[in-house]
Write an enzyme that holds these catalytic residues in place. Structure first.
Site, PDB file in Angstrom:
ATOM      1  N   TYR A 183       0.760  -1.165   0.218  1.00 14.13           N
ATOM      2  CA  TYR A 183       0.187   0.014  -0.019  1.00 14.13           C
ATOM      3  C   TYR A 183       0.791   1.369   0.143  1.00 14.13           C
ATOM      4  O   TYR A 183       0.325   2.183  -0.248  1.00 14.13           O
ATOM      5  CB  TYR A 183      -0.824  -0.126   1.273  1.00 14.13           C
ATOM      6  CG  TYR A 183      -2.329  -0.643   1.223  1.00 14.13           C
ATOM      7  CD1 TYR A 183      -2.325  -1.981   0.590  1.00 14.13           C
ATOM      8  CD2 TYR A 183      -3.369   0.000   1.302  1.00 14.13           C
ATOM      9  CE1 TYR A 183      -3.438  -2.470   0.587  1.00 14.13           C
ATOM     10  CE2 TYR A 183      -4.527  -0.540   1.213  1.00 14.13           C
ATOM     11  CZ  TYR A 183      -4.788  -1.829   0.998  1.00 14.13           C
ATOM     12  OH  TYR A 183      -6.120  -2.573   0.840  1.00 14.13           O
ATOM     13  N   LYS A 204       2.939 -15.552   2.267  1.00 19.56           N
ATOM     14  CA  LYS A 204       2.854 -16.380   1.001  1.00 19.56           C
ATOM     15  C   LYS A 204       4.506 -16.839   1.006  1.00 19.56           C
ATOM     16  O   LYS A 204       5.149 -16.272   0.052  1.00 19.56           O
ATOM     17  CB  LYS A 204       2.407 -15.422   0.046  1.00 19.56           C
ATOM     18  CG  LYS A 204       2.413 -16.170  -1.267  1.00 19.56           C
ATOM     19  CD  LYS A 204       1.346 -17.159  -1.528  1.00 19.56           C
ATOM     20  CE  LYS A 204       1.293 -18.091  -2.584  1.00 19.56           C
ATOM     21  NZ  LYS A 204       0.156 -19.148  -2.390  1.00 19.56           N
ATOM     22  N   ASP A 240      -3.322 -18.444   0.514  1.00 17.46           N
ATOM     23  CA  ASP A 240      -4.546 -19.127  -0.365  1.00 17.46           C
ATOM     24  C   ASP A 240      -5.146 -19.947   0.777  1.00 17.46           C
ATOM     25  O   ASP A 240      -6.270 -20.024   0.646  1.00 17.46           O
ATOM     26  CB  ASP A 240      -3.970 -19.445  -1.521  1.00 17.46           C
ATOM     27  CG  ASP A 240      -2.718 -20.333  -1.182  1.00 17.46           C
ATOM     28  OD1 ASP A 240      -2.177 -20.397  -0.132  1.00 17.46           O
ATOM     29  OD2 ASP A 240      -2.402 -21.126  -2.196  1.00 17.46           O
ATOM     30  N   ASP A 291      -6.336  -6.930   4.438  1.00 19.23           N
ATOM     31  CA  ASP A 291      -7.494  -6.164   3.754  1.00 19.23           C
ATOM     32  C   ASP A 291      -8.520  -7.376   3.085  1.00 19.23           C
ATOM     33  O   ASP A 291      -9.630  -7.031   3.276  1.00 19.23           O
ATOM     34  CB  ASP A 291      -7.006  -5.134   2.631  1.00 19.23           C
ATOM     35  CG  ASP A 291      -8.043  -4.554   1.557  1.00 19.23           C
ATOM     36  OD1 ASP A 291      -9.087  -4.134   2.255  1.00 19.23           O
ATOM     37  OD2 ASP A 291      -8.137  -4.583   0.599  1.00 19.23           O
ATOM     38  N   ASP A 296     -12.379  -8.770   5.023  1.00 19.36           N
ATOM     39  CA  ASP A 296     -13.537  -8.612   4.345  1.00 19.36           C
ATOM     40  C   ASP A 296     -14.221 -10.206   4.217  1.00 19.36           C
ATOM     41  O   ASP A 296     -15.498 -10.235   4.731  1.00 19.36           O
ATOM     42  CB  ASP A 296     -13.438  -8.188   2.933  1.00 19.36           C
ATOM     43  CG  ASP A 296     -13.834  -6.817   2.819  1.00 19.36           C
ATOM     44  OD1 ASP A 296     -13.314  -6.186   3.727  1.00 19.36           O
ATOM     45  OD2 ASP A 296     -14.328  -6.529   1.601  1.00 19.36           O
TER      46      ASP A 296
HETATM   47  C1  IPM Z   1     -10.435  -1.304   4.163  1.00 21.11           C
HETATM   48  C2  IPM Z   1     -10.622  -0.480   2.851  1.00 21.11           C
HETATM   49  C3  IPM Z   1      -9.414   0.343   2.420  1.00 21.11           C
HETATM   50  C4  IPM Z   1      -8.244  -0.381   2.421  1.00 21.11           C
HETATM   51  C5  IPM Z   1      -9.515   1.159   1.155  1.00 21.11           C
HETATM   52  C6  IPM Z   1     -10.914   1.841   1.237  1.00 21.11           C
HETATM   53  C7  IPM Z   1      -8.368   2.126   0.961  1.00 21.11           C
HETATM   54  O1  IPM Z   1     -10.956  -1.626   1.876  1.00 21.11           O
HETATM   55  O2  IPM Z   1     -10.277  -0.458   5.303  1.00 21.11           O
HETATM   56  O3  IPM Z   1     -10.149  -2.192   4.440  1.00 21.11           O
HETATM   57  O4  IPM Z   1      -7.856  -0.827   1.306  1.00 21.11           O
HETATM   58  O5  IPM Z   1      -7.513  -0.476   3.517  1.00 21.11           O
HETATM   59 MG    MG Z   2     -10.862  -3.410   2.663  1.00 24.27          MG
END
Ligand code: IPM
Ligand code: MG
Length: 357
Positions: free
Chosen positions: A142, A191, A223, A247, A251
């Site tokens: 990032y 990884k 993975d 990230d 999710d």
């Molecule tokens: C998160 C989001 C952010 C990230 C984006 C919006 C920059 O997806 O906080 O997980 O990738 O960190």
């Molecule tokens: Mg995210």
């Protein structure tokens, strides 16, 4: 005690859910004798509209001068045509970097009352699960070197994944410290079968582990980890991973709980300072409709006063209020079963505030 909280309501449903979290904090302040002083600042789309850019120095300065930051959510289709370095999401990256928020804590747990919303088979999640994802937040790909160059196949672009020992040690300590307060298990995800940066990550985590003999450490390739989260989420306690893998996996893990509208998160720097926000996004499609679930933001406020201010009973009071209304059957649309009665954002917040004691 007096606490200064910088408030970034953000875009979409952000303002409506943050309002409810502020009311919950005020109620807790009244009962326990604290004053929470809110200072509102802009970031994300709202800041683009007001100042032409997603993050201003003023916002950074106000956040730095505060004891912590409460954030709703940023972004929305309205700003899709912005150039990539002026998108609302840039505000998040800028705040993380400027405020030194290197540790992102994302709990993924199942609420017993909402277990029917979990997309996994009941036998897989029997008894519930409670994972704490610790994601490195200001390093890796990032924030690595990036650029464009010409190649024989035409123009190319690149982003570099790089981690130093110091960065890995710092985040690993956060994970092991948390594990000591939980079930004493850390799963580090990398990884290392392909990437040098992951091999350094793994070796460094193993060094840090020596300082925590009571904590069991294992390693998964990313993975495999993605697969294990849906195959057997109960095997995890603390997951430690890089910015990019975290990230993605956070999710996945939050969706697997079935309660994404319920999950708070913290981004922490040194000395207890933190930025707290719900895991979910700004949901522009339902903005202004008074149907968003404020619980994740209210629980983020609880996480703030617990982690940054050390207010344990006060945080318990908020969390218990959320549990109580859930047990009473209070549901916003996102967590209601088909046919179940729902309440709006404001009413949901009111019921939680009323239940705080
Ligand atoms: C998160 C989001 C952010 C990230 C984006 C919006 C920059 O997806 O906080 O997980 O990738 O960190
Ligand atoms: Mg995210």
């Amino acid at each position: 005690m007096d606490y200064k909280i910088a408030v970034i309501k953000g875009d979409g449903i952000g303002p409506s859910i943050v309002d409810q979290a502020m009311l919950a904090l005020e109620k807790v302040g009244e009962i326990y004798g604290h004053k929470f002083e809110f200072q509102e600042v802009l970031a994300g789309g709202a800041s683009i509209d007001a100042y032409g850019k997603p993050l201003t120095q003023e916002t950074i300065d106000v956040c730095k001068a505060s004891d912590s930051v409460l954030l709703g959510a940023v972004g929305g289709p309205k700003w899709d045509s912005q150039p990539s370095d002026n998108r609302p999401e840039r505000a998040l990256l800028g705040l993380r970097k400027e405020l030194g928020l290197f540790a992102n804590l994302r709990p993924a747990m199942m609420f017993d009352e909402l277990k029917d919303a979990c997309p996994l088979k009941p036998e897989i999640v029997e008894g519930g699960f409670d994972i704490m994802i610790v994601r490195e937040l200001i390093g890796g790909i990032y924030f690595g070197e990036r650029g464009k160059k010409e190649t024989e196949n035409g123009p190319a672009a690149y982003d570099v994944e790089q981690y130093s020992e110091g960065e890995v040690k710092r985040i690993a300590k956060v994970a092991f410290d948390l594990a000591m307060q939980r079930n004493k298990k850390v799963t580090s995800i990398d990884k290392a079968n392909v990437l040098d940066s992951s091999r350094l990550w793994r070796a460094t985590v193993e060094e840090v582990a020596k300082e925590y003999p009571e904590v069991e450490l294992n390693h998964f390739y990313v993975d495999n980890a993605a697969m294990q989260i849906v195959r057997n989420p109960k095997q995890f306690d603390v997951i430690l991973t890089s910015n990019l893998f975290g990230d993605i996996l956070s999710d996945e893990a939050s969706q697997v709980t079935g309660s994404i509208g319920m999950l708070p998160s913290a981004s922490l720097g040194d000395g207890g300072f933190g930025m707290y926000e719900p895991i979910h996004g700004s949901a522009p499609d339902i903005a202004g409709m008074d149907i968003a679930n404020p619980m994740a933001t209210i629980l983020s406020a609880a996480m703030m006063i617990r982690s940054s201010f050390g207010l344990t009973s006060e945080a318990d009071a908020i969390e218990n209020a959320v549990k109580k209304v859930l047990a009473d059957g209070v549901r916003t649309g996102d967590i209601a079963k088909p046919g179940e009665k729902t309440v709006g954002t404001v009413e949901c917040g009111r019921l939680i505030v009323e239940a705080i004691q």
